[in-house]
Design a protein around this motif. Structure first.
Motif, short mmCIF file in Angstrom:
data_model
loop_
_atom_site.label_atom_id
_atom_site.label_comp_id
_atom_site.label_asym_id
_atom_site.label_seq_id
_atom_site.Cartn_x
_atom_site.Cartn_y
_atom_site.Cartn_z
N ARG A 71 13.00 5.82 -3.01
CA ARG A 71 12.98 7.02 -2.17
C ARG A 71 11.61 7.25 -1.54
NH1 ARG A 71 15.43 11.37 -6.13
NH2 ARG A 71 14.77 12.83 -4.51
N VAL A 72 10.55 7.05 -2.32
CA VAL A 72 9.19 7.22 -1.79
C VAL A 72 8.90 6.13 -0.76
CG1 VAL A 72 6.74 7.18 -2.37
CG2 VAL A 72 8.34 8.45 -3.82
N GLU A 73 9.28 4.91 -1.06
CA GLU A 73 9.07 3.82 -0.11
C GLU A 73 9.80 4.06 1.20
OE1 GLU A 73 10.32 0.40 -2.32
OE2 GLU A 73 8.37 0.17 -3.30
N GLN A 128 -1.60 1.28 3.61
CA GLN A 128 -2.27 1.27 2.31
C GLN A 128 -1.47 2.08 1.30
OE1 GLN A 128 -6.12 2.80 3.53
NE2 GLN A 128 -7.09 0.85 3.00
N LEU A 129 -0.94 3.21 1.74
CA LEU A 129 -0.12 4.03 0.86
C LEU A 129 1.12 3.27 0.42
CD1 LEU A 129 0.45 6.75 -0.48
CD2 LEU A 129 1.49 7.50 1.67
N ARG A 130 1.72 2.54 1.33
CA ARG A 130 2.90 1.73 1.00
C ARG A 130 2.56 0.72 -0.10
NH1 ARG A 130 5.89 -1.33 5.74
NH2 ARG A 130 7.37 0.38 5.69
N ARG A 131 1.40 0.07 0.03
CA ARG A 131 0.99 -0.90 -0.98
C ARG A 131 0.68 -0.21 -2.31
NH1 ARG A 131 -1.37 -2.96 3.66
NH2 ARG A 131 -3.38 -2.00 3.23
N ALA A 132 0.08 0.97 -2.23
CA ALA A 132 -0.29 1.70 -3.46
C ALA A 132 0.95 2.13 -4.24
CB ALA A 132 -1.14 2.91 -3.11
N VAL A 133 2.02 2.43 -3.55
CA VAL A 133 3.25 2.84 -4.24
C VAL A 133 3.75 1.70 -5.12
CG1 VAL A 133 5.69 3.41 -3.86
CG2 VAL A 133 3.92 4.60 -2.59
N ASN A 134 3.54 0.47 -4.69
CA ASN A 134 3.97 -0.67 -5.51
C ASN A 134 3.23 -0.72 -6.84
OD1 ASN A 134 5.86 -1.67 -3.66
ND2 ASN A 134 4.28 -2.77 -2.54
N ASP A 135 2.03 -0.19 -6.88
CA ASP A 135 1.22 -0.22 -8.09
C ASP A 135 1.34 1.05 -8.92
OD1 ASP A 135 0.26 -2.72 -7.35
OD2 ASP A 135 -1.43 -1.86 -6.24
N MET A 136 2.10 2.01 -8.43
CA MET A 136 2.22 3.29 -9.14
C MET A 136 3.00 3.12 -10.44
SD MET A 136 3.05 6.13 -6.23
CE MET A 136 3.51 7.33 -7.45
N ASP A 137 2.57 3.86 -11.42
CA ASP A 137 3.29 3.95 -12.68
C ASP A 137 4.37 5.01 -12.51
OD1 ASP A 137 4.25 4.19 -15.23
OD2 ASP A 137 2.34 4.83 -16.12
#
Length: 90
Positions: free
Chosen positions: A10-12, A40-49
């Motif tokens: 959903r966030v992506e 950058q935000l898109r890439r950061a979402v991949n690393d989110m816990d």
């Protein structure tokens, strides 16, 4: 699908929609810095816990995305840009 995966999706989708809208109008509002920040935000979402994310957090992202899209509505209502996504027949 696990709930956390649904949250991530959903966030992506929100981020992807913002990026797609920006790409459609970027020539008029040339602001590559804004686009790169969303990338950058898109890439950061991949690393989110995602275990730290709850439904309320995702709803806030969706509401912010909807508010931003409402801000862009007048830009698209002029008819100068066409649709962000081409419609496909079934």
């Amino acid at each position: 699908m696990e709930q956390r995966s649904k949250y991530r999706l959903r966030v992506e989708m929100c981020i992807g929609t913002i990026i797609d809208v920006h790409k459609r109008i970027q020539f008029s509002f040339e602001n590559e810095n804004l686009l790169s920040q969303f990338e950058q935000l898109r890439r950061a979402v991949n690393d989110m816990d995602m275990t730290q994310v709850c439904e309320r957090d995702v709803v806030l992202v969706e509401q912010a995305t909807n508010a931003l899209l409402c801000e862009f509505r007048p830009v698209f209502e002029t008819g100068n840009y066409g649709p962000v996504y081409e419609s496909r027949g079934h």
